[in-house]
Design a protein around this motif. Structure first.
Motif, PDB file in Angstrom:
ATOM      1  N   GLN A  54      17.066  40.475  28.546  1.00 18.90           N
ATOM      2  CA  GLN A  54      16.603  41.389  27.513  1.00 18.90           C
ATOM      3  C   GLN A  54      16.457  40.743  26.140  1.00 18.90           C
ATOM      4  O   GLN A  54      15.569  41.112  25.369  1.00 18.90           O
ATOM      5  CB  GLN A  54      17.555  42.590  27.404  1.00 18.90           C
ATOM      6  CG  GLN A  54      17.222  43.725  28.349  1.00 18.90           C
ATOM      7  CD  GLN A  54      15.868  44.334  28.045  1.00 18.90           C
ATOM      8  OE1 GLN A  54      14.829  43.816  28.442  1.00 18.90           O
ATOM      9  NE2 GLN A  54      15.873  45.442  27.346  1.00 18.90           N
ATOM     10  N   ALA A  81      18.033  48.531  32.224  1.00 17.36           N
ATOM     11  CA  ALA A  81      19.026  49.606  32.160  1.00 17.36           C
ATOM     12  C   ALA A  81      19.364  50.118  33.549  1.00 17.36           C
ATOM     13  O   ALA A  81      20.534  50.352  33.877  1.00 17.36           O
ATOM     14  CB  ALA A  81      18.504  50.743  31.282  1.00 17.36           C
ATOM     15  N   GLY A 140      15.248  58.118  26.712  1.00 21.37           N
ATOM     16  CA  GLY A 140      13.852  57.751  26.532  1.00 21.37           C
ATOM     17  C   GLY A 140      13.053  58.899  25.936  1.00 21.37           C
ATOM     18  O   GLY A 140      12.171  58.688  25.093  1.00 21.37           O
ATOM     19  N   SER A 195      11.713  51.364  23.560  1.00 20.64           N
ATOM     20  CA  SER A 195      10.522  51.202  24.380  1.00 20.64           C
ATOM     21  C   SER A 195       9.705  52.489  24.432  1.00 20.64           C
ATOM     22  O   SER A 195       8.471  52.470  24.313  1.00 20.64           O
ATOM     23  CB  SER A 195      10.927  50.776  25.797  1.00 20.64           C
ATOM     24  OG  SER A 195       9.805  50.703  26.655  1.00 20.64           O
ATOM     25  N   SER A 196      10.377  53.620  24.613  1.00 21.10           N
ATOM     26  CA  SER A 196       9.676  54.903  24.675  1.00 21.10           C
ATOM     27  C   SER A 196       9.043  55.254  23.335  1.00 21.10           C
ATOM     28  O   SER A 196       7.935  55.802  23.286  1.00 21.10           O
ATOM     29  CB  SER A 196      10.650  56.004  25.104  1.00 21.10           C
ATOM     30  OG  SER A 196      11.166  55.758  26.402  1.00 21.10           O
ATOM     31  N   ASN A 254       7.661  50.028  38.539  1.00 19.98           N
ATOM     32  CA  ASN A 254       7.059  49.950  37.213  1.00 19.98           C
ATOM     33  C   ASN A 254       5.689  49.280  37.256  1.00 19.98           C
ATOM     34  O   ASN A 254       4.779  49.665  36.516  1.00 19.98           O
ATOM     35  CB  ASN A 254       7.982  49.191  36.263  1.00 19.98           C
ATOM     36  CG  ASN A 254       9.055  50.068  35.663  1.00 19.98           C
ATOM     37  OD1 ASN A 254       8.968  51.284  35.709  1.00 19.98           O
ATOM     38  ND2 ASN A 254      10.073  49.458  35.108  1.00 19.98           N
ATOM     39  N   CYS A 260      12.828  46.840  29.549  1.00 18.19           N
ATOM     40  CA  CYS A 260      13.842  47.735  28.980  1.00 18.19           C
ATOM     41  C   CYS A 260      14.380  48.735  29.992  1.00 18.19           C
ATOM     42  O   CYS A 260      15.605  48.847  30.174  1.00 18.19           O
ATOM     43  CB  CYS A 260      13.266  48.467  27.772  1.00 18.19           C
ATOM     44  SG  CYS A 260      13.094  47.431  26.311  1.00 18.19           S
ATOM     45  N   PHE A 261      13.495  49.468  30.639  1.00 18.70           N
ATOM     46  CA  PHE A 261      13.980  50.500  31.552  1.00 18.70           C
ATOM     47  C   PHE A 261      14.622  49.902  32.796  1.00 18.70           C
ATOM     48  O   PHE A 261      15.705  50.315  33.218  1.00 18.70           O
ATOM     49  CB  PHE A 261      12.852  51.444  31.944  1.00 18.70           C
ATOM     50  CG  PHE A 261      13.302  52.556  32.856  1.00 18.70           C
ATOM     51  CD1 PHE A 261      14.029  53.632  32.362  1.00 18.70           C
ATOM     52  CD2 PHE A 261      13.032  52.530  34.215  1.00 18.70           C
ATOM     53  CE1 PHE A 261      14.460  54.652  33.188  1.00 18.70           C
ATOM     54  CE2 PHE A 261      13.451  53.549  35.056  1.00 18.70           C
ATOM     55  CZ  PHE A 261      14.170  54.609  34.536  1.00 18.70           C
ATOM     56  N   HIS A 309      15.816  51.260  25.935  1.00 17.81           N
ATOM     57  CA  HIS A 309      14.880  52.206  26.526  1.00 17.81           C
ATOM     58  C   HIS A 309      14.366  53.196  25.478  1.00 17.81           C
ATOM     59  O   HIS A 309      13.190  53.583  25.500  1.00 17.81           O
ATOM     60  CB  HIS A 309      15.566  52.945  27.678  1.00 17.81           C
ATOM     61  CG  HIS A 309      14.679  53.904  28.397  1.00 17.81           C
ATOM     62  ND1 HIS A 309      13.390  53.585  28.800  1.00 17.81           N
ATOM     63  CD2 HIS A 309      14.881  55.199  28.798  1.00 17.81           C
ATOM     64  CE1 HIS A 309      12.846  54.628  29.402  1.00 17.81           C
ATOM     65  NE2 HIS A 309      13.719  55.606  29.406  1.00 17.81           N
TER      66      HIS A 309
END
Length: 460
Positions: free
Chosen positions: A125, A166, A190, A69-70, A390, A162-163, A66
């Protein structure tokens, strides 16, 4: 806070800035996970793990994904001047290039969500992060706008899990009552990734160009996927084939999902779409800060995300113990977020710096919708619920980020390439008008039934 009429760069933070808040956040997350009862998650078939094992084997690897990704989602805010100079981009093209991440991210949500519920987060993932690495390599080598656009979309597609991976992983091992604080720590990680896309990236650009930076990001994506696959404990997977439309209907028909989305969805899309690009351009064009000053303020804003996410999680748990439903906390937060945006609309000059930081600090409250949905829906739907959220959030963020650029582009820049304040005021006013109906509907509905303001039982 300095006089806004003198837009010189603020004093840069000293080297080796104190990492104590980050360390404290990690220790708090570890302590929170250690307090959770082993096997207290949503899947009873999961083998019990100690709190420390959950932190090391589950939380840290997926939080790292995450984080990455952020970072890659928001890095264009820092690289915007270099990208504009390299490709002579208009505001509309810059918005489209950056928002391509959101569109591809959104398209990945439903298929990946079903895969999460069927095979588990770790197995999903690894190939996804490898795909993100390929996209980062393509971005590093891109020479035209079209090539960078496709590469950016490929990165978004690969990071699309990713998020929610998690969320799915920690929902398996963490008791529902502890989800608000633990997910708050996840969102804070994040925020740390987004903060790393500001000043740290600017420092890295002293030693490499943006192409070299994306080569390192490609390597980081591949290594993170391998780490998750190697460390993550086996998680039960349903193995049941679910039709795409059936999965969508099961989530979208749930009353808690619909109510949460009606209130928080549009503010969340605004937070993602503006924070990832247009705050930096507003600071450059309207506040007239230098690149160094903008980088510093972006760093402060992303640091505010870390503390804001932790505070929202802790506040939600505290309110829940006193019978206040998380949806009420969300409503108050959305109202405050709209008030901050009105500062942009009315060009609040007393402190442009404070306004930019408040946008990211208060905007973190929008992440509470993941907690509300995770607590309210059946455990078998948590993966699909996160992906449905999402899907809507990132489609909306794509529209916000690209549309904001189109609105700003309706005005002509000055000789230095700065767009006028009225362009940004108009764009922000349109966003406020989009968010007000959801808040007004929620307040009106709850005024008719005050008992709904109290906390509801969480899902079994």
């Amino acid at each position: 806070m300095r006089d806004p009429t003198a837009p010189t760069a603020p004093t840069a933070p000293p080297r080796g800035a104190d990492p104590t808040p980050i360390v404290a956040s990690a220790r708090a997350a570890a302590a929170s996970l250690a307090d959770c009862a082993p096997g207290g998650g949503t899947l009873a078939a999961a083998a019990p793990l100690s709190g420390r094992a959950v932190f090391v084997l589950v939380f840290l690897p997926f939080a790292l994904g995450h984080f990455l990704s952020s970072l890659m989602r928001t890095v264009n805010a820092t690289l915007a001047p270099q990208l504009v100079a390299a490709l002579a981009l208009t505001p509309g093209q810059l918005g489209l290039l950056t928002s391509a991440f959101f569109l591809a991210f959104a398209l990945a949500q439903l298929p990946v969500g079903i895969a999460l519920d069927r095979w588990g987060p770790a197995k999903v993932q690894l190939p996804m992060l490898m795909l993100a690495g390929v996209g980062a390599l393509a971005f590093a080598g891109g020479q035209t706008f079209a090539q960078l656009l496709m590469a950016r979309a490929l990165v978004g597609l690969g990071l699309g899990g990713c998020f929610m991976s998690a969320v799915k992983a920690i929902s398996t091992w963490i008791a529902p009552a502890r989800l608000p604080s633990v997910q708050g720590y996840l969102i804070a990680v994040g925020g740390l990734g987004a903060a790393s896309a500001t000043l740290p990236v600017r420092l890295a650009l002293h030693y490499m160009d943006w192409r070299g930076l994306f080569l390192w990001l490609a390597l980081a994506a591949a290594l993170t996927g391998i780490l998750i696959r190697a460390l993550s404990p086996p998680q039960p997977a349903s193995g049941r084939k679910t039709a795409l439309l059936e999965a969508m209907r099961a989530v979208y028909r749930h009353p808690a999902f619909r109510e949460t989305a009606a209130l928080v969805l549009i503010p969340h899309t605004v937070f993602f779409g503006i924070q990832g690009l247009w705050i930096s351009r507003w600071l450059t064009d309207v506040a007239r800060y230098t690149e160094e000053a903008v980088g510093y303020l972006l760093y402060l804003g992303m640091a505010a995300v870390i503390f804001g996410a932790i505070a929202v999680g802790m506040l939600t748990e505290w309110a829940g113990r006193r019978g206040v439903a998380p949806i009420r906390v969300a409503a108050i937060g959305v109202a405050l977020f709209i008030c901050v945006q009105l500062g942009f609309v009315f060009d609040w000059r007393p402190s442009y710096q404070l306004l930019a930081v408040l946008f990211t600090l208060v905007g973190t409250v929008t992440g509470i919708e993941y907690t509300i949905v995770a607590q309210s829906l059946p455990g078998a739907l948590t993966g699909r619920a996160a992906t449905c959220l999402n899907l809507l959030i990132f489609l909306g963020a794509f529209a916000v980020q690209a549309g904001f650029g189109l609105v700003v582009g309706c005005w002509r820049p000055d000789l230095f390439g700065h767009y006028p304040a009225i362009a940004y005021q108009t764009a922000f006013a349109a966003l406020v008008l989009l968010q007000l109906p959801g808040l007004a509907w929620f307040v009106r509905r709850r005024a008719r039934n005050p008992l709904e303001w109290v906390s509801h039982p969480t899902r079994p």
